[in-house]
Design an enzyme around this catalytic site. Sequence first.
Site, PDB file in Angstrom:
ATOM      1  N   GLU A 105       0.809  -1.224   0.000  1.00 22.27           N
ATOM      2  CA  GLU A 105       0.000   0.000   0.000  1.00 22.27           C
ATOM      3  C   GLU A 105       0.846   1.279   0.000  1.00 22.27           C
ATOM      4  O   GLU A 105       0.309   2.363  -0.226  1.00 22.27           O
ATOM      5  CB  GLU A 105      -0.948  -0.010   1.209  1.00 22.27           C
ATOM      6  CG  GLU A 105      -2.003  -1.103   1.087  1.00 22.27           C
ATOM      7  CD  GLU A 105      -2.793  -1.321   2.377  1.00 22.27           C
ATOM      8  OE1 GLU A 105      -3.973  -1.667   2.296  1.00 22.27           O
ATOM      9  OE2 GLU A 105      -2.211  -1.190   3.468  1.00 22.27           O
ATOM     10  N   GLY A 150     -12.636  -4.278   1.575  1.00 21.21           N
ATOM     11  CA  GLY A 150     -13.680  -5.127   1.016  1.00 21.21           C
ATOM     12  C   GLY A 150     -14.894  -4.261   0.692  1.00 21.21           C
ATOM     13  O   GLY A 150     -15.305  -3.441   1.512  1.00 21.21           O
ATOM     14  N   MET A 179      -9.688  -2.796   8.234  1.00 23.58           N
ATOM     15  CA  MET A 179      -9.239  -3.127   9.582  1.00 23.58           C
ATOM     16  C   MET A 179      -8.450  -2.020  10.305  1.00 23.58           C
ATOM     17  O   MET A 179      -7.896  -2.265  11.371  1.00 23.58           O
ATOM     18  CB  MET A 179      -8.401  -4.419   9.516  1.00 23.58           C
ATOM     19  CG  MET A 179      -9.191  -5.587   8.939  1.00 23.58           C
ATOM     20  SD  MET A 179      -8.226  -7.063   8.617  1.00 23.58           S
ATOM     21  CE  MET A 179      -7.827  -7.608  10.260  1.00 23.58           C
ATOM     22  N   GLU A 180      -8.383  -0.821   9.709  1.00 22.16           N
ATOM     23  CA  GLU A 180      -7.555   0.234  10.344  1.00 22.16           C
ATOM     24  C   GLU A 180      -8.183   1.631  10.369  1.00 22.16           C
ATOM     25  O   GLU A 180      -7.790   2.469  11.202  1.00 22.16           O
ATOM     26  CB  GLU A 180      -6.189   0.361   9.626  1.00 22.16           C
ATOM     27  CG  GLU A 180      -5.334  -0.887   9.602  1.00 22.16           C
ATOM     28  CD  GLU A 180      -5.707  -1.850   8.487  1.00 22.16           C
ATOM     29  OE1 GLU A 180      -6.403  -1.432   7.532  1.00 22.16           O
ATOM     30  OE2 GLU A 180      -5.332  -3.032   8.560  1.00 22.16           O
ATOM     31  N   ASP A 185     -11.667  -6.781  -2.864  1.00 28.04           N
ATOM     32  CA  ASP A 185     -12.603  -7.917  -2.778  1.00 28.04           C
ATOM     33  C   ASP A 185     -13.972  -7.384  -2.381  1.00 28.04           C
ATOM     34  O   ASP A 185     -14.125  -6.193  -2.131  1.00 28.04           O
ATOM     35  CB  ASP A 185     -12.097  -8.929  -1.725  1.00 28.04           C
ATOM     36  CG  ASP A 185     -11.884  -8.266  -0.369  1.00 28.04           C
ATOM     37  OD1 ASP A 185     -10.759  -7.823  -0.085  1.00 28.04           O
ATOM     38  OD2 ASP A 185     -12.863  -8.134   0.397  1.00 28.04           O
TER      39      ASP A 185
HETATM   40  N1  SAH Z   1      -2.368 -10.858   4.179  1.00 27.02           N
HETATM   41  C1  SAH Z   1      -3.476 -11.264   5.020  1.00 27.02           C
HETATM   42  C2  SAH Z   1      -4.712 -10.445   4.784  1.00 27.02           C
HETATM   43  C3  SAH Z   1      -4.524  -9.070   5.173  1.00 27.02           C
HETATM   44  S1  SAH Z   1      -5.896  -8.471   6.016  1.00 27.02           S
HETATM   45  C4  SAH Z   1      -3.845 -12.680   4.765  1.00 27.02           C
HETATM   46  O1  SAH Z   1      -3.198 -13.324   3.998  1.00 27.02           O
HETATM   47  O2  SAH Z   1      -4.805 -13.145   5.362  1.00 27.02           O
HETATM   48  C5  SAH Z   1      -6.570  -7.444   4.837  1.00 27.02           C
HETATM   49  C6  SAH Z   1      -6.030  -6.067   4.771  1.00 27.02           C
HETATM   50  O3  SAH Z   1      -6.714  -5.422   3.714  1.00 27.02           O
HETATM   51  C7  SAH Z   1      -6.295  -5.214   5.992  1.00 27.02           C
HETATM   52  O4  SAH Z   1      -5.282  -4.268   6.163  1.00 27.02           O
HETATM   53  C8  SAH Z   1      -7.666  -4.574   5.693  1.00 27.02           C
HETATM   54  O5  SAH Z   1      -7.714  -3.222   6.073  1.00 27.02           O
HETATM   55  C9  SAH Z   1      -7.855  -4.697   4.194  1.00 27.02           C
HETATM   56  N2  SAH Z   1      -9.004  -5.504   3.743  1.00 27.02           N
HETATM   57  C10 SAH Z   1      -9.193  -5.844   2.439  1.00 27.02           C
HETATM   58  N3  SAH Z   1     -10.306  -6.582   2.305  1.00 27.02           N
HETATM   59  C11 SAH Z   1     -10.852  -6.712   3.536  1.00 27.02           C
HETATM   60  C12 SAH Z   1     -11.997  -7.405   4.035  1.00 27.02           C
HETATM   61  N4  SAH Z   1     -12.787  -8.105   3.222  1.00 27.02           N
HETATM   62  N5  SAH Z   1     -12.259  -7.348   5.355  1.00 27.02           N
HETATM   63  C13 SAH Z   1     -11.456  -6.648   6.181  1.00 27.02           C
HETATM   64  N6  SAH Z   1     -10.344  -5.997   5.772  1.00 27.02           N
HETATM   65  C14 SAH Z   1     -10.026  -6.025   4.453  1.00 27.02           C
END
Ligand code: SAH
Length: 265
Positions: free
Chosen positions: A41, A107, A209-210, A233
């Site tokens: 990012e 998301g 998440m932030e 997503d």
């Molecule tokens: N690399 C981790 C995933 C990262 S968490 C793994 O492999 O599981 C996802 C990151 O992208 C977080 O920083 C959050 O802010 C953002 N994010 C993207 N899609 C999200 C979703 N569906 N729910 C929550 N956070 C999401």
Amino acid sequence: MKRLFKISLMPLIIFFIFIVSSCDRNDKKEYIGIISAMDNEIEILVNETEVERIDEIGGIDYIIGKLANKNVVIAKAGIGKIRSSSGITSMINNYNISKVLFTGVAGGILDSEKILDVVVATKLVEHDYGRIENSGFIWTKGDPGISKSEGDYYECDSKLVNLAYEVAQEVVGENHTFKGVIATGDQFVANEEYVKKLEEDFDAYACEMEGASIAVVCTNYDIPFVVIRTLSDKADGNAHESYEEFSDEAAINSSLIIIKMLSSL
Ligand code: SAH
């Protein structure tokens, strides 16, 4: 005599050390703070920055330099509310930060949103703060009575929101740009039912998440801020696969918006 000489020099030495150390971190120069959760990012932002130095504070690298002719501090603070709160608080306490831009991925929640569309937060809410009772989880507003924010949401700076929204439309197109509530929690959401709940309960356009951490801290320190997210997503059953495939590309969209915004700040 020698001893006396040493003693009389001592205050001068201490003063010199104080001046040198305070020149570094607590300089009066104003910076725009740019913060993210993950490396992808901030990657292109750092590549484009004329880096002056990197300060490591509390395990986070704060990259100091010039980007689009503006003084910036850039940091990847880590995933989730704890890491982002800690990262933004250190940034604010160690540098003279005039405004904060959060850049990242999220998301999507609305049916009309597509992957790689942009959501600019107008306000943020902690969707996972509350209590667990026999009937299950009951949402409550975080930190009642402590935070300076009114109501249930933390508002972004309206000028930064308008600028981000305008620039986002130029970067990804009008039909791919949204502004609205972003819901933050310490969970990666990959569940259609929960997505519907976020839409119904909070009127949310995206989840991540932030963002709310940045909002709470910046509100309490009176620093204007905005959160800019590109959808990696749709937070549904396919979210993990979609995130894997599109997170890098989505991160670039948000970064391009930040670079373009800087020239108007
Ligand atoms: N690399 C981790 C995933 C990262 S968490 C793994 O492999 O599981 C996802 C990151 O992208 C977080 O920083 C959050 O802010 C953002 N994010 C993207 N899609 C999200 C979703 N569906 N729910 C929550 N956070 C999401």
